[in-house]
Every structure is written in structure tokens, then in C-alpha cells.
Design an enzyme around this catalytic site. Structure first.
Site: not given
Ligand code: SAJ
Length: 422
Positions: A213, A267
Site C-alpha cells: 500500500k 494518503c
Molecule cells: N495530483 C497531481 N498530479 C497528478 C495526479 C495527482 O498533482 O497527475 C495530486 C492531486 O491533485 C492531489 C494528490 O495528487 O492533490 C493526490 O491525488 P490522487 O488522485 O493521486 O490520489 P488520492 O490521494 O486521491 O488517492 C490515492 C490513490 N493512490 C494511487 O493512485 C496510487 C488511491 O488509489 C488510494 O486508495 C488513496 O490514495 C489512498 O487512500 O491511499
């Protein structure tokens, strides 16, 4: 074995616990949700969801009205327990396991032996074993393996992997990792998740599941850090980073993520630190990525401050669009947008920041008492703004365009309008 499990207690009715409780309940399991917050308990018992997550409301309302889901503040007896409580980090960035311990204290008196205990909370390596040992200290009459004729508990770690905003879909469709303290515990947990999970359910030991994870979220953090670093470099070189990434991603083996104002949520901005804490001398790339992403909000603040200064006005109006940590949700936890607005307000004391966040009705406490920050609706924000600062790419902002707003007053930290144009 789990065909006989029809009563599950889910401890922690937050962003993961409540959807898990609801999906089990809508699949016919009798579920009792447990939460320390009586407001949450009351809301769930009315069939309501205390936060925004698409489709969750329908599931909760349906499960409650069918009598399959109810909520309480006291941990009941059950055949299986799913612990989905927060695991924040402390000041020194080590994991705070006190919520897990509190959940374990609630569960321990209810146990008779033979129950399945699943830790879902994202946890540092060893946390599941810690929870098991913590319970066995409270209940020395039980064991993990039936030794000395003490009835066995089945303890497993099953990290959630669902993406906020798509939780009800991904709960069903994602593959799932199930790590047991014993192989029997892994098998038992696998059977329970098979009630609703249509993805593959892969079994391993508890510590590998914990690490898997953390690694998934660190992988994403490192890749976002790469994109964020590119945005800073591109700005120095006078290159449009969005176009740069779009072009580079035409390579068949390149898939660069999107830069943004920083990485938020509970996360990705947290979990990599658990790996750093477990292997401080070796986790160099993971630590650097965290630092790169953590530095991004301040970089945005500097950019806006420079733009404001260049206007040469005393009372600049800045319209900040979006506060949540990513698009189309109401979750403001660890949001870089909140950090940017708060920092900017201090920096631009004589100026005014009007904030638009359609998913909340009041400013978060970090911004509520700042004189020069107010929450307004979209129309009022942009009409007289000198600077339009896009912080979150909510769908509702997509109808605006830089040509309508005036290119020279727009700062788009998400590349949303660039993506629409491209
Ligand atoms: N973000 C960027 N650029 C990107 C993608 C995301 O700046 O290209 C930023 C988002 O705006 C946000 C942050 O990253 O601020 C996190 O967003 P996210 O959509 O990447 O992830 P979370 O935090 O919503 O969810 C993640 C997911 N993990 C992965 O994709 C590996 C989700 O599957 C997990 O279940 C979740 O963390 C968790 O609960 O751990």
C-alpha cells in the site's frame, strides 16, 4: 468458513469505513458501523452521508432502510471487525497508531475467539502485528494460532486502494491485497472481501500487504514530483510545461503525470513518510519526492506574489478558484490550495482574496479568521478580479476560459484550460 459470517462491525465511518460498511450491507451482510463521532453515527442512522462521495448516499440510504446497516458509538460483538481509522503522522513523521489502539480497546472485550480482525487503515510496516499483540495483551486468553488451547483470532491487513471520487466503483472493481498474520487469516479475509470485490484478491503476509500500500502511493508521489519539478524547470526556461508533457507522452513508454499546486489528501502526502521512517538511510528518492511536492505550494505563492507586485496596485483582488485537494470533491485535508490561500493572505496583506469552493459552505478554520479572505460564488469572484488563480480543476470551472477572463490575469496551476485548449 466465511459463508457463516453475516455480522460485521466496521470501526471508523470515514471516507473508507463508511463505503466499505455500505457495500457489505448492500450485499446482504448485517453491518454495524462504529464511530466516536455521534454526529456521524446519527447521520448514518438517518441514511445520510456526512461528506461528498458520488453514489455513496444511495448505498447508505438503501442499506439503512433495508435494516442491513446501522451505526453506534459502542463496539458491538460481531464475527468480523474491519478497522478503518486514521493513521496520521506525528510531528517527527512517525505513524500515530493511537486510533488503531483505541479501536482495539473497543473490540477486545467483545472477542470470544474465532473472529476475523481486519486492519484497513494505511499503516507503517508492523502495524498489523502491533494491533494483534495489543489485543492479545488485553486478552491473554486468546492467541493467533490456537496454541496452549487458547482460541485463535484471525488477523489480517487489507489496505484500501480506492480513489476518492470513484470509491463506490473502485471498491468493486479494483484488485485487492490481503495480508494475513497467518495463512488462515488471509484466506478468511479473502472470503469476506469476495462478497463485494469483483477484482482479483491476492493473498500475502501482513507486512508485505502494509508495504504494498505504501509503495503504491509513493510510486505516485515520486511521479507527481517529477511532473512538479518539470513545471518549475519549464517556467525558468520559458516553456509551456503542459504542452511539453503532452508531447513527451506521445512516446509509447512515457506517461508523465500532471503538475499541480502540490500534493494533497491524507494518503499520498503522508504514506511515503512511513517508508522513510522505516528505512531513513535508504529511502532517498522517496524522501526527495516528498520534499519536491511539499515545496510546490510555496513556489505557487511566490509566482502569484510576483504577479501581484508587477501590477503596481495597492488593493489587488485575487480570485482563488478551488480549495479541495483535488477536483470534484469536498475534502480539504492537507490541501495545497488551502495552504496557498493562507500563505498568500499573509503575504498580500493589503490585497483581497475571494475564494470560490462550490463544494463547501464555509471557509475551513485555517482561513476563516483571516480578514482579507472571503468565500464567494464564482460569478462574484471573477468579475472584478485582477488575478484569477486556478487551484483546483473542478468541472464547474471548465466553462470559464482564459480568453473570456483575459489571458494576462490568469494563473492556472493545474493546466486545466491548457488541456481544454489542447
Ligand atoms: N495530483 C497531481 N498530479 C497528478 C495526479 C495527482 O498533482 O497527475 C495530486 C492531486 O491533485 C492531489 C494528490 O495528487 O492533490 C493526490 O491525488 P490522487 O488522485 O493521486 O490520489 P488520492 O490521494 O486521491 O488517492 C490515492 C490513490 N493512490 C494511487 O493512485 C496510487 C488511491 O488509489 C488510494 O486508495 C488513496 O490514495 C489512498 O487512500 O491511499
Amino acid at each position: 468458513m466465511l459463508n457463516t459470517i453475516n455480522r460485521v462491525a466496521v470501526v471508523g465511518l470515514g471516507y473508507i469505513g463508511l463505503p466499505t460498511a455500505a457495500i457489505l450491507a448492500t450485499n446482504g451482510i448485517e453491518v454495524v458501523g462504529v464511530d466516536v463521532n455521534s454526529g456521524t453515527v446519527d447521520a448514518v442512522n438517518r441514511g445520510e452521508v456526512p461528506f461528498v462521495e458520488p453514489d455513496l448516499g444511495v448505498h447508505v440510504a438503501g442499506a439503512v432502510s433495508q435494516g442491513h446497516l446501522k451505526a453506534t458509538t459502542e463496539t458491538p460483538s460481531a464475527q468480523a471487525y474491519i478497522v478503518a481509522v486514521p493513521t496520521p503522522f506525528r510531528e517527527d513523521r512517525s505513524a500515530d497508531l493511537s486510533y488503531i489502539e483505541a479501536a482495539a480497546r473497543g473490540i477486545a472485550p467483545q472477542l470470544q475467539g474465532g473472529e476475523l480482525l481486519i486492519l484497513e487503515s494505511t499503516s507503517p510496516p508492523g502495524a498489523t502485528e502491533h494491533m494483534a499483540n495489543y489485543i492479545l495483551e488485553l486478552r491473554p486468553d486468546l492467541s493467533l494460532d490456537g496454541s496452549d488451547s487458547r482460541p485463535a483470532l484471525l488477523v489480517a491487513h487489507c489496505p484500501e486502494r480506492v480513489l476518492p471520487g470513484r470509491v463506490m466503483i473502485e471498491l468493486v472493481t479494483n484488485d485487492r491485497i490481503v495480508g494475513g498474520m497467518t495463512p488462515e487469516a488471509a484466506e478468511a479475509a479473502k472470503e469476506l472481501y469476495a462478497v463485494f470485490c469483483q477484482g482479483e484478491i491476492l493473498t500475502t503476509d501482513a507486512v508485505t500487504a502494509e508495504m504494498a500500500k505504501l509503495v503504491e502511493n509513493s510510486y505516485r508521489d515520486v511521479n507527481i514530483a517529477f511532473a512538479n519539478e518539470l513545471s518549475v524547470i519549464s517556467d525558468k526556461l520559458g516553456i509551456d510545461v503542459w504542452e511539453l508533457i503532452r508531447l513527451a507522452n506521445h512516446h509509447p513508454r512515457v506517461n508523465i503525470l500532471q503538475p499541480g499546486p502540490g500534493v494533497g489528501g491524507h494518503c499520498i502526502a503522508v504514506d511515503p513518510w512511513f517508508i522513510v521512517a522505516a528505512a531513513p538511510d535508504d529511502a532517498q528518492l522517496i524522501r526527495t519526492a516528498r520534499n519536491v511536492n511539499d515545496a510546490k505550494p510555496l513556489w505557487v505563492v511566490e509566482q502569484v506574489a510576483a504577479h501581484v507586485n508587477s501590477l503596481g496596485k495597492d488593493d489587488v483582488k485575487i480570485a482563488a478558484l478551488g480549495l479541495s485537494f483535488k477536483a470534484n470533491i469536498d475534502d480539504l485535508r492537507e490541501s495545497p490550495a488551502v495552504e496557498i490561500v493562507s500563505n498568500l493572505a499573509g503575504r498580500a496583506a493589503g490585497h483581497h482574496i475571494v475564494v470560490v469552493e462550490p463544494h463547501v459552505s464555509e471557509l475551513p478554520s485555517k482561513l476563516a479568521d483571516i480578514d482579507n479572505v472571503t468565500l464567494v460564488d464564482l460569478e462574484h469572484a471573477v468579475e472584478q478580479a485582477d488575478v484569477v488563480l486556478l487551484l483546483v480543476d473542478h468541472d464547474v470551472f471548465k466553462d470559464l476560459s482564459p480568453s473570456d477572463l483575459g489571458h494576462d490575469r490568469v494563473i492556472d496551476t493545474r493546466g486545466m484550460w491548457s488541456a481544454l485548449a489542447g
